[in-house]
Design a protein around this motif. Structure first.
Motif, PDB file in Angstrom:
ATOM      1  N   UNK A  73     -12.010   5.711  -2.493  1.00  0.00           N
ATOM      2  CA  UNK A  73     -10.731   6.182  -3.171  1.00  0.00           C
ATOM      3  C   UNK A  73      -9.909   7.258  -3.635  1.00  0.00           C
ATOM      4  N   UNK A  82      -4.228   5.582  -1.320  1.00  0.00           N
ATOM      5  CA  UNK A  82      -3.564   3.763  -1.057  1.00  0.00           C
ATOM      6  C   UNK A  82      -4.134   2.762   0.349  1.00  0.00           C
ATOM      7  N   UNK A  99       0.474  -1.016   0.036  1.00  0.00           N
ATOM      8  CA  UNK A  99       0.060  -0.323  -0.411  1.00  0.00           C
ATOM      9  C   UNK A  99       1.529   1.084  -0.149  1.00  0.00           C
ATOM     10  N   UNK A 107       2.857   1.761  -3.660  1.00  0.00           N
ATOM     11  CA  UNK A 107       2.095   2.418  -4.722  1.00  0.00           C
ATOM     12  C   UNK A 107       1.284   3.765  -4.387  1.00  0.00           C
ATOM     13  N   UNK A 136      -8.015   3.232   0.315  1.00  0.00           N
ATOM     14  CA  UNK A 136      -8.388   1.959  -0.918  1.00  0.00           C
ATOM     15  C   UNK A 136      -8.173   0.451   0.132  1.00  0.00           C
ATOM     16  N   UNK A 137      -7.814   0.226  -0.277  1.00  0.00           N
ATOM     17  CA  UNK A 137      -6.482  -1.310   0.864  1.00  0.00           C
ATOM     18  C   UNK A 137      -7.772  -1.427   2.112  1.00  0.00           C
ATOM     19  N   UNK A 138      -7.540  -0.463   3.230  1.00  0.00           N
ATOM     20  CA  UNK A 138      -7.542  -1.079   4.187  1.00  0.00           C
ATOM     21  C   UNK A 138      -9.607  -0.753   4.410  1.00  0.00           C
TER      22      UNK A 138
END
Lengths: 293, 175
Positions: free
Chosen positions: A265, A254, A9, A12, A257-259
């Motif tokens: 986002x 990032x 993460x 990116x 969006x991931x967590x």
């Protein structure tokens, strides 16, 4: 959650953030020279990618030759924009100028759509697509290009503003336009310079990111807004604070969006933007009434 | 999209289905390759044109998706009822637009041809056109073989679709 996931993460986010930083600095430079937000900044990002494609496919140039040509064309269009749309204005109040830049961005986007159509296009990566392992995460060679080019541009920018006469003159305009004019600095020339530098930087950002995210006539809107957000976090400084702003934004997006959820986002950037504008319009790091350089 | 894919990789699924239209799926294909995801990646007919392979490059290899038969018209068995219509469409499209025909243009072609049929049978009011369309039986179009009725306005069955895979920058049928 595992460490390599977190690292992925972060990496990116860093490379996206570097792009936001480059675009954000373009906003700040013009803001400092003219006092306006140039909402056409994103269109120069789009032009960078699309014109590179034009030279690659229609001009049949190799990539290393197409890129400088594209930067030159985008910079020339930035100059033209300043000459034709900004300079002739009889009453250059900020609101008039800002509306003109919005109009200009719609015009540039429309022309690009007529010229290249609505399709998305891909630019080949600069040096292959073999993923590189960093810890437990992977990045592409293109990510290294993005980080490297961004660092280089920021260093060159720093040098220009602190060690050259014209850079110092531009800072003088940012402090006080009238006083700068009185000591013999040609303020209008500095405004033109600011458009040249920002459109060149914007187009470079558009080119280095195009192999990863593709490019199309309308990529300028979102990238422009994210860059604007970076500049606001950085308090419209044309130096380190905006770079940090861009990187913070990229990483937060990032991680978000991931967590949390990828649905948020883009919302993350705009929530930060609104919060800052309400609570700390001078930027995350700035003191109120600080000098903006 | 690396953040989303990293999250997906973390929960170790058996496969990924990506439902979207370009350029999103092409970015996902590239990012999946970057992250070294080994599980199968399935996409939708939203990317069933050469444009997707062009955008995603090497990352498109091995991706599977359901699609109309027009992509693989040249390798369909001669016994396929759509074969003739598809081959003619692909050839005409190429001659006229100098581009490869795909099902995006094919859908419009089917619609216009179905309407043409209804008009030729004398339909001239909206209700009459509808009635004529509902009588359509075994129309071998580009999107499939259409048979409409007053109950069924989609007109297609499962046999209209094939599962294709990207191999060497082209489509192959998965059996």
């Amino acid at each position: 959650m595992q460490f390599d996931q977190l690292l992925q993460y972060l990496l990116s986010g860093l490379s996206t953030g570097a792009i936001y930083a480059l675009i954000g600095i373009g906003f700040s430079i013009i803001y400092n020279a003219t006092g306006i937000i140039n909402f056409a900044q994103g269109e120069f990002v789009m032009l960078g990618g699309m014109v590179t494609l034009l030279f690659l496919e229609t001009g049949k140039l190799p990539l290393w030759a197409a890129i400088p040509c594209a930067v030159a064309v985008s910079t020339a269009s930035g100059m033209l924009f300043e000459r034709l749309a900004i300079r002739p204005l009889r009453q250059p109040t900020p609101i008039n100028l800002v509306i003109i830049t919005i109009g200009g961005s719609i015009l540039i986007r429309g022309l690009a759509m007529l010229l290249w159509g609505k399709d998305t296009h891909a630019i080949p990566p600069f040096s292959g697509e073999e993923p590189l392992a960093v810890g437990g995460a992977t990045i592409l060679p293109q990510h290294l290009w993005i980080l490297g080019v961004t660092l280089l541009i920021i260093a060159a920018n720093k040098y220009y503003f602190y060690h050259t006469i014209s850079g110092k003159a531009m800072r003088a305009c940012a402090y006080n336009r009238r006083a700068a004019g009185l000591v013999g600095i040609d303020v209008r020339r500095m405004v033109l310079f600011s458009f040249i530098i920002s459109s060149a930087m914007g187009s470079v950002a558009g080119i280095i990111v195009a192999p990863l995210t593709m490019t199309a006539y309308d990529v300028g809107i979102m990238l422009g807004l994210k860059g604007f957000c970076a500049a606001i976090i950085g308090g419209m400084s044309s130096g380190g604070a905006t770079v940090v702003g861009g990187l913070v934004l990229g990483i937060l997006e990032s991680l978000g969006a991931g967590l949390i959820s990828s649905g948020y986002k883009d919302a993350i950037a705009f929530i930060i933007l609104l919060l800052l504008l309400f609570i700390r319009p001078q930027g995350l790091f700035g003191k109120a009434q600080s000098e903006r350089v | 999209m690396t953040a989303q894919l990293t999250k997906i990789r973390g929960i170790k699924p058996d496969a990924i289905i990506c439902w979207g239209t370009n350029p999103g799926p092409a970015v996902i294909a590239k990012n999946a390759k970057q992250l070294g995801l080994k599980i199968p990646l399935y996409m939708s007919h939203g990317v069933s044109s050469k444009k997707f392979i062009e955008l995603a490059g090497d990352a498109a290899e091995g991706i599977r998706l359901p699609s109309g038969k027009v992509l693989v018209a040249d390798v369909l068995p001669a016994s396929d009822p759509q074969k003739k219509a598809l081959m003619a469409f692909v050839k005409d499209y190429q001659n006229h637009y100098k581009a490869e025909g795909d099902h995006f243009g094919g859908h419009a072609w089917d619609a216009v041809m179905l309407l043409k049929g209804a008009f030729e049978n004398g339909a001239d009011t909206p209700a009459a056109i509808r009635d004529q369309l509902e009588k359509t039986k075994q129309f071998h179009g580009i999107g499939g073989t259409f048979t409409y009725s007053s109950q069924d306005h989609a007109g297609l069955g499962k046999e209209a679709f094939v599962l294709v895979e990207v191999k060497d920058k082209d489509w192959v049928i998965v059996k």
